[in-house]
Design a protein around this motif. Structure first.
Motif, PDB file in Angstrom:
ATOM      1  N   ASN A  63       0.845  -1.186   0.000  1.00  0.00           N
ATOM      2  CA  ASN A  63       0.000   0.000   0.000  1.00  0.00           C
ATOM      3  C   ASN A  63       0.890   1.249   0.000  1.00  0.00           C
ATOM      4  N   ARG A  64       1.796   1.267  -0.976  1.00  0.00           N
ATOM      5  CA  ARG A  64       2.768   2.367  -1.083  1.00  0.00           C
ATOM      6  C   ARG A  64       2.718   2.939  -2.489  1.00  0.00           C
ATOM      7  N   CYS A  65       3.152   4.189  -2.639  1.00  0.00           N
ATOM      8  CA  CYS A  65       3.225   4.757  -3.974  1.00  0.00           C
ATOM      9  C   CYS A  65       4.518   4.295  -4.645  1.00  0.00           C
ATOM     10  N   GLY A  66       4.541   4.389  -5.970  1.00  0.00           N
ATOM     11  CA  GLY A  66       5.696   3.935  -6.729  1.00  0.00           C
ATOM     12  C   GLY A  66       6.978   4.637  -6.343  1.00  0.00           C
ATOM     13  N   LYS A  67       6.854   5.925  -6.088  1.00  0.00           N
ATOM     14  CA  LYS A  67       8.036   6.713  -5.722  1.00  0.00           C
ATOM     15  C   LYS A  67       8.679   6.177  -4.452  1.00  0.00           C
ATOM     16  N   SER A  68       7.835   5.847  -3.503  1.00  0.00           N
ATOM     17  CA  SER A  68       8.320   5.353  -2.223  1.00  0.00           C
ATOM     18  C   SER A  68       9.049   4.020  -2.411  1.00  0.00           C
ATOM     19  N   CYS A  69       8.494   3.172  -3.272  1.00  0.00           N
ATOM     20  CA  CYS A  69       9.114   1.864  -3.546  1.00  0.00           C
ATOM     21  C   CYS A  69      10.471   2.062  -4.208  1.00  0.00           C
ATOM     22  N   ARG A  70      10.508   2.939  -5.186  1.00  0.00           N
ATOM     23  CA  ARG A  70      11.759   3.201  -5.897  1.00  0.00           C
ATOM     24  C   ARG A  70      12.839   3.669  -4.930  1.00  0.00           C
TER      25      ARG A  70
END
Length: 218
Positions: A63-70
């Motif tokens: 439940n995270r945004c892509g930016k956070s994952c990157r």
DNA sequence: AACAACCTCAACCGCATCAGA
DNA sequence: GTCTGATGCGGTTGAGGTTGT
């Protein structure tokens, strides 16, 4: 300083206040990553590759945004990451590259295998900036006590010093080639050097580092 | 021991740029 | 040409740890 609980509440209030933020509207996870989230992210990247971060986040069930994952992958989970204990050689390289490139942390990180731009940026802001301030103080450059400056102000000061030093560096280099030595020569590192291609930067930086051994006096 | 001040670093935000439709 | 979503970057924030009083 406000107690931790107060600070936490204030942070939440601040976050909730920014209604425009898409991630908040969707009630996306924020803050520190858990070991379970790390595992899911790593597994998802193994399957889908380190691209399409939004897809990775969804497929991993995070439940995270892509930016956070990157960011998590690049700064923490990526293989071959070196953590802590920046060596003297690395420190010297950071100082020299910063003198040359300014706050282009990703470019600087690119010259330090295993180090991330975030780590170098933090290291600079928390340690090297002070080291340089002290050096300045010793040389009688600043009238104001560095310890009374805000962090942002300190960075600004370093930037100013840095641009001046870059100008000097370039004058030194151009004088070696028999070019203009006018002290009023105005130099814009961005105009003069094309940083648009990493290949160019990489080659130029290599040549610079080879040619300027001993320039750093810190 | 308790509290305040300071420090570190992971994470977030906003903006710029790029790529594809 | 332009719109839109994805990606990358640098600046900033703040939680938690450490040090000083």
């Amino acid at each position: 300083m406000a107690p931790l609980a107060d600070r936490s509440v204030k942070k939440k209030e601040k976050l909730m206040a920014s209604v425009a933020n898409e991630s908040i509207k969707k009630d996306i996870n924020r803050g520190a990553w858990t070991a379970e989230e790390d595992r899911k992210l790593a597994e998802s990247i193994e399957i889908h590759g380190a691209k399409k971060w939004k897809t990775i986040a969804v497929k991993a069930g995070l439940n995270r945004c892509g930016k956070s994952c990157r960011l998590r992958w690049l700064n923490y989970l990526r293989p071959n990451i070196k953590r802590g204990n920046i060596s003297d050689q690395e420190e010297d390289l950071i100082i020299r590259l910063h003198k040359l490139l300014g706050n282009r942390w990703s470019l600087i990180a690119g010259r330090l295998p295993g180090r991330t731009d975030n780590e170098i940026k933090n290291y600079w802001n928390s340690y090297l900036s002070k080291k340089i301030s002290q050096k300045e103080k010793q040389s009688g450059g600043s009238k104001r006590d560095g310890s009374t400056r805000s962090r942002t102000e300190k960075i600004r000061v370093i930037e100013t010093v840095n641009h001046e030093e870059v100008r000097k560096e370039k004058n030194n280099l151009s004088s070696n080639g028999g070019h203009d030595q006018d002290s009023n020569f105005s130099f814009d590192v961005d105009e003069f050097f094309d940083f648009s291609t990493d290949l160019y930067t990489s080659e130029w930086v290599s040549r610079f580092l080879e040619s300027e051994d001993g320039l750093c006096e810190l």
